[in-house]
Write a protein that holds these residues in place. Structure first.
Motif, PDB file in Angstrom:
ATOM      1  N   UNK A 260       0.882  -1.170   0.000  1.00  0.00           N
ATOM      2  CA  UNK A 260       0.000   0.000   0.000  1.00  0.00           C
ATOM      3  C   UNK A 260       0.924   1.226   0.000  1.00  0.00           C
ATOM      4  N   UNK A 261       0.703   2.117  -0.958  1.00  0.00           N
ATOM      5  CA  UNK A 261       1.499   3.352  -1.028  1.00  0.00           C
ATOM      6  C   UNK A 261       0.547   4.520  -0.829  1.00  0.00           C
ATOM      7  N   UNK A 262       0.912   5.463   0.030  1.00  0.00           N
ATOM      8  CA  UNK A 262       0.001   6.584   0.234  1.00  0.00           C
ATOM      9  C   UNK A 262       0.626   7.737   0.977  1.00  0.00           C
ATOM     10  N   UNK A 263      -0.188   8.768   1.163  1.00  0.00           N
ATOM     11  CA  UNK A 263       0.285   9.942   1.880  1.00  0.00           C
ATOM     12  C   UNK A 263      -0.888  10.735   2.420  1.00  0.00           C
ATOM     13  N   UNK A 264      -0.542  11.710   3.252  1.00  0.00           N
ATOM     14  CA  UNK A 264      -1.524  12.620   3.852  1.00  0.00           C
ATOM     15  C   UNK A 264      -0.724  13.854   4.269  1.00  0.00           C
ATOM     16  N   UNK A 265      -1.304  15.053   4.224  1.00  0.00           N
ATOM     17  CA  UNK A 265      -0.510  16.204   4.663  1.00  0.00           C
ATOM     18  C   UNK A 265      -0.106  16.035   6.123  1.00  0.00           C
ATOM     19  N   UNK A 266       1.168  16.252   6.404  1.00  0.00           N
ATOM     20  CA  UNK A 266       1.652  16.129   7.774  1.00  0.00           C
ATOM     21  C   UNK A 266       1.256  17.374   8.548  1.00  0.00           C
ATOM     22  N   UNK A 267       0.941  17.244   9.848  1.00  0.00           N
ATOM     23  CA  UNK A 267       0.641  18.444  10.652  1.00  0.00           C
ATOM     24  C   UNK A 267       1.835  19.397  10.674  1.00  0.00           C
ATOM     25  N   UNK A 268       3.032  18.855  10.411  1.00  0.00           N
ATOM     26  CA  UNK A 268       4.235  19.703  10.455  1.00  0.00           C
ATOM     27  C   UNK A 268       4.690  20.141   9.068  1.00  0.00           C
TER      28      UNK A 268
END
Ligand SMILES: Cc1cc2nc3c(=O)[nH]c(=O)nc-3n(C[C@H](O)[C@H](O)[C@H](O)COP(=O)(O)OP(=O)(O)OC[C@H]3O[C@@H](n4cnc5c(N)ncnc54)[C@H](O)[C@@H]3O)c2cc1C
Length: 381
Positions: A260-268
């Motif tokens: 599974x490859x993915x991402x999400x905006x990091x809080x930092x």
């Protein structure tokens, strides 16, 4: 020995520089590509591999649709398997506001001939059985079955190798230090390995395009923004679509080999050249992935990494001519420079070769920032 002249010098051997080198050398142009590192060393080698045609602005949607038409035959054309597959993109709709925007988007997308539709929660589960619409907080989704994926490394290398066969030269570990301009015209490019005389320079330097433009006295509004992504251990093949949500910022899909490859905006997340990966990204991604697909809660993460988006004020690329004769822009791709690269390369090659363009690109020129800009709404993060 480095050659000291060329019809066109391309700065940057990411997907856009490589694809353009292919299109230009196909037209008989003598092309040199320079990269201070190597092919796909920038955002291209760090990208999510997604190819989506579902955009809110017609400019992005048409570029992506035309690119998909090229991607469909690209392995044949380059004689190299780029790993292209069409499992669709499923974009979550969370509430009535989203639904209104989705309806507008789908209407525009259909008007350009895209096969796209709004689906309900039951169909979400039919397409990606591991999804939990309640956990996703989704009342439906849009789905386009011809969206998909390709391998960014293989695509960049495929283009580069085909370009080299056609006579293009790639100089790796060669950094551009200066661009010489005289009487408002490009004269040469100065690198740490010598000078190359040319009348045309293409700025395809990704998140470093602003600095490259400055070398010729052009100001770009682009900003580098750190983005993070991860890949898990491989598991049995379960789904083909890319799942995304503009509200939660998450995107994920299953790779050819099962990861599974993915991402999400990091809080930092921040602007600037920051390469450190963050623990808060891992936490947020794990939490959200577990809500979207509870069965993935216990999957092991193998690797996480960072890369830069080259972000423009309207999330549209900057393409074409500038006030300096021979200085061409091919940057500002924000989060989607891989998926539109085949058509962008074709159009810029037509522009440089004085051909009639298949699509107008004036609206994507740097001049648009003099007026009011309309921002692309369908972006993650
Ligand atoms: C985490 C992440 C996920 C993404 N997911 C997707 C996705 O799913 N789909 C999609 O379409 N896009 C995605 N993107 C965006 C996409 O990766 C980029 O838009 C695209 O790769 C940009 O390609 P490029 O060729 O323009 O630039 P790059 O690949 O960044 O290449 C620029 C090159 O220029 C070189 N360079 C810079 N300055 C100089 C200099 N002075 N001299 C010589 N060389 C120089 C660099 O070394 C670099 O190799 C993602 C990006 C990230 C970071």
């Amino acid at each position: 020995m480095m050659k000291n002249n060329a019809d066109v010098v391309i700065i940057g051997a990411g997907i856009n520089g490589c694809a353009l080198a292919y299109e230009l050398s196909k037209r008989g142009k003598d092309v040199i590509v320079l990269d201070r590192r190597h092919i796909a060393a920038g955002a291209t080698g760090r990208c999510g591999a997604g190819i989506r045609q579902q955009w809110s602005t017609k400019e992005n949607a048409i570029l992506a649709k035309k690119s998909v038409e090229i991607f469909e035959n690209l392995s044949n054309e380059l004689n190299y398997d780029i790993g292209f597959r069409q499992g669709g993109y499923l974009i979550a709709i969370h509430d009535e506001n989203d639904m209104q925007q989705a309806k507008k988007n789908v209407e525009m997308q259909k008007s350009i001939g895209l096969d796209v539709r709004i689906i309900d929660a039951d169909e979400i589960k039919e397409i990606v059985p591991i999804l939990e619409p309640k956990g996703m907080e989704a009342i439906g989704a849009t789905f386009c079955p011809t969206d998909g994926h390709a391998d960014p490394f293989k695509t960049a290398y495929g283009y580069a190798m085909a370009a080299i066969k056609q006579g293009a030269r790639f100089y790796k570990f060669t950094e551009v230090k200066k661009i010489r301009v005289k009487d408002n015209e490009i004269k040469s490019v100065v690198t740490d390995r010598g000078e190359i005389k040319t009348g045309v320079v293409v700025n395809a330097a990704g998140a470093w395009s602003k600095q490259v433009a400055k070398m010729a006295g052009i100001e770009l509004p682009n900003k580098p923004v750190r983005k993070e992504a991860l890949v898990t251990e491989p598991i049995k093949r379960i789904f083909d679509a890319m799942v995304i949500s503009f509200r939660h910022g998450i995107y994920f899909s299953q790779m050819e080999e099962g990861q599974i490859l993915g991402g999400i905006p990091s809080p930092e997340e921040k602007t600037g050249y920051h390469t450190e990966p963050t623990f808060s990204f891992l936490q947020r991604m794990a939490y959200m992935l577990g809500k979207y697909a509870p069965v993935l809660k216990s999957i092991n993460v193998m690797r996480q990494w960072t890369g830069y988006y080259d972000v423009t004020p309207d999330a549209l690329p900057i393409l074409g001519k500038t006030s300096i004769e021979g200085f061409i822009q091919c940057n500002g791709f924000s989060g989607h420079g891989f998926m539109i690269s085949p058509m962008v390369a074709r159009l810029l090659a037509q522009l440089i070769n004085d051909e009639k363009l298949d699509l107008p690109i004036e609206r994507l020129s740097i001049n648009r920032f003099k007026g009011k800009v309309f921002k692309e709404k369908s972006v993650v993060g």
